[in-house]
Write a protein that holds these residues in place. Structure first.
Motif, PDB file in Angstrom:
ATOM      1  N   PHE A 154       0.827  -1.197   0.000  1.00 33.72           N
ATOM      2  CA  PHE A 154       0.000   0.000   0.000  1.00 33.72           C
ATOM      3  C   PHE A 154       0.866   1.254   0.000  1.00 33.72           C
ATOM      4  CE2 PHE A 154      -2.482  -3.313   2.025  1.00 33.72           C
ATOM      5  CZ  PHE A 154      -3.672  -3.236   1.323  1.00 33.72           C
ATOM      6  N   SER A 155       0.373   2.278  -0.645  1.00 37.43           N
ATOM      7  CA  SER A 155       1.060   3.565  -0.613  1.00 37.43           C
ATOM      8  C   SER A 155       0.007   4.668  -0.665  1.00 37.43           C
ATOM      9  CB  SER A 155       2.041   3.692  -1.783  1.00 37.43           C
ATOM     10  OG  SER A 155       1.358   3.616  -3.009  1.00 37.43           O
ATOM     11  N   ALA A 156       0.424   5.865  -0.308  1.00 34.66           N
ATOM     12  CA  ALA A 156      -0.501   7.003  -0.312  1.00 34.66           C
ATOM     13  C   ALA A 156      -0.944   7.307  -1.737  1.00 34.66           C
ATOM     14  CB  ALA A 156       0.180   8.222   0.294  1.00 34.66           C
ATOM     15  N   SER A 157      -2.193   7.669  -1.861  1.00 37.04           N
ATOM     16  CA  SER A 157      -2.718   8.001  -3.181  1.00 37.04           C
ATOM     17  C   SER A 157      -2.146   9.329  -3.666  1.00 37.04           C
ATOM     18  CB  SER A 157      -4.244   8.093  -3.131  1.00 37.04           C
ATOM     19  OG  SER A 157      -4.632   9.237  -2.389  1.00 37.04           O
ATOM     20  N   THR A 158      -2.254   9.550  -4.956  1.00 37.97           N
ATOM     21  CA  THR A 158      -1.813  10.821  -5.537  1.00 37.97           C
ATOM     22  C   THR A 158      -2.586  11.974  -4.910  1.00 37.97           C
ATOM     23  OG1 THR A 158      -1.287   9.690  -7.588  1.00 37.97           O
ATOM     24  CG2 THR A 158      -1.547  12.074  -7.713  1.00 37.97           C
ATOM     25  N   GLN A 159      -3.876  11.765  -4.664  1.00 39.49           N
ATOM     26  CA  GLN A 159      -4.701  12.812  -4.047  1.00 39.49           C
ATOM     27  C   GLN A 159      -4.218  13.125  -2.632  1.00 39.49           C
ATOM     28  OE1 GLN A 159      -8.214  10.524  -4.597  1.00 39.49           O
ATOM     29  NE2 GLN A 159      -8.997  11.855  -6.235  1.00 39.49           N
ATOM     30  N   LYS A 190      -1.168  12.771  -1.482  1.00 35.96           N
ATOM     31  CA  LYS A 190       0.104  13.495  -1.584  1.00 35.96           C
ATOM     32  C   LYS A 190      -0.131  14.953  -1.980  1.00 35.96           C
ATOM     33  CE  LYS A 190       3.106   9.584  -2.558  1.00 35.96           C
ATOM     34  NZ  LYS A 190       3.990   8.926  -3.508  1.00 35.96           N
ATOM     35  N   ARG A 199       5.523   3.641   1.330  1.00 38.20           N
ATOM     36  CA  ARG A 199       4.427   2.674   1.392  1.00 38.20           C
ATOM     37  C   ARG A 199       4.088   2.360   2.837  1.00 38.20           C
ATOM     38  NH1 ARG A 199       5.723  -1.719  -3.317  1.00 38.20           N
ATOM     39  NH2 ARG A 199       5.084  -0.357  -5.016  1.00 38.20           N
TER      40      ARG A 199
END
Length: 179
Positions: free
Chosen positions: A25-30, A32, A64
């Motif tokens: 999992f990683s942070a979404s573009t939104q 960020k 992530r």
């Protein structure tokens, strides 16, 4: 005719929740983009160059499985983060009253307040009371650092306890509770 037997499948090692988060999992573009906007807002008074530097530093800590609060804490509060005279965030151990005064004065420098605040109760007072004292002192100078909600409930994050510690600060004393 029968199919050849499939090779035995080795079971994956057991992964912890933290390892799964980091791996998959990683942070979404939104998220960020929202974090960048937030950082630009809270660091605007530092000037463009310093604001961009801190923003890049925080975003670089958003790997992530990392939360935005972890990225902010790591980016702003690590050794490469805030620089003398350009602070936006206090980091105070809930028992380290002696750290409140000098860090609060760092915030005053950034806010353009040329006065120095001195903690009246010294190290005999509690951290929440010191923060309330600072907030009351700075409010008439045009830069409230804490809202009225701080007077009702202070929430301090501590590494010592590994979570949140809440304290009812409405009367300046209150009682501690873990959550």
């Amino acid at each position: 005719m029968t199919a050849p037997p499939e090779p035995p499948v080795e079971e994956d090692e057991n992964l912890s929740d933290a390892q799964i988060l980091k791996e998959y999992f990683s942070a979404s573009t939104q998220a960020k983009q929202a974090l960048r906007r937030f950082l630009t807002l809270i660091t605007a008074q530092l000037g463009t160059e310093e604001s961009q530097r801190l923003t890049k530093l925080v975003i670089s800590h958003l790997g992530r499985g990392d939360t935005t609060s972890e990225a902010i804490e790591s980016g702003i509060l690590d050794d490469e983060g805030q620089r003398r005279g350009k602070w936006v965030l206090l980091q105070v151990d809930w028992k380290a009253t002696e750290e409140v005064e000098w860090q609060a004065n760092e915030l005053l420098t950034v806010a353009g307040i040329n006065e120095t605040w001195h903690l009246q109760g010294g190290t005999r007072t509690t951290v929440p009371r010191a923060l309330l004292e600072f907030s009351s002192w700075v409010k008439p100078r045009g830069r409230p650092f804490a809202s009225s909600r701080l007077r009702k409930r202070c929430v301090l994050r501590t590494a010592d306890v590994g979570g949140k510690i809440g304290r009812d600060c409405s009367n300046g004393e209150g009682s501690w509770s873990e959550s």
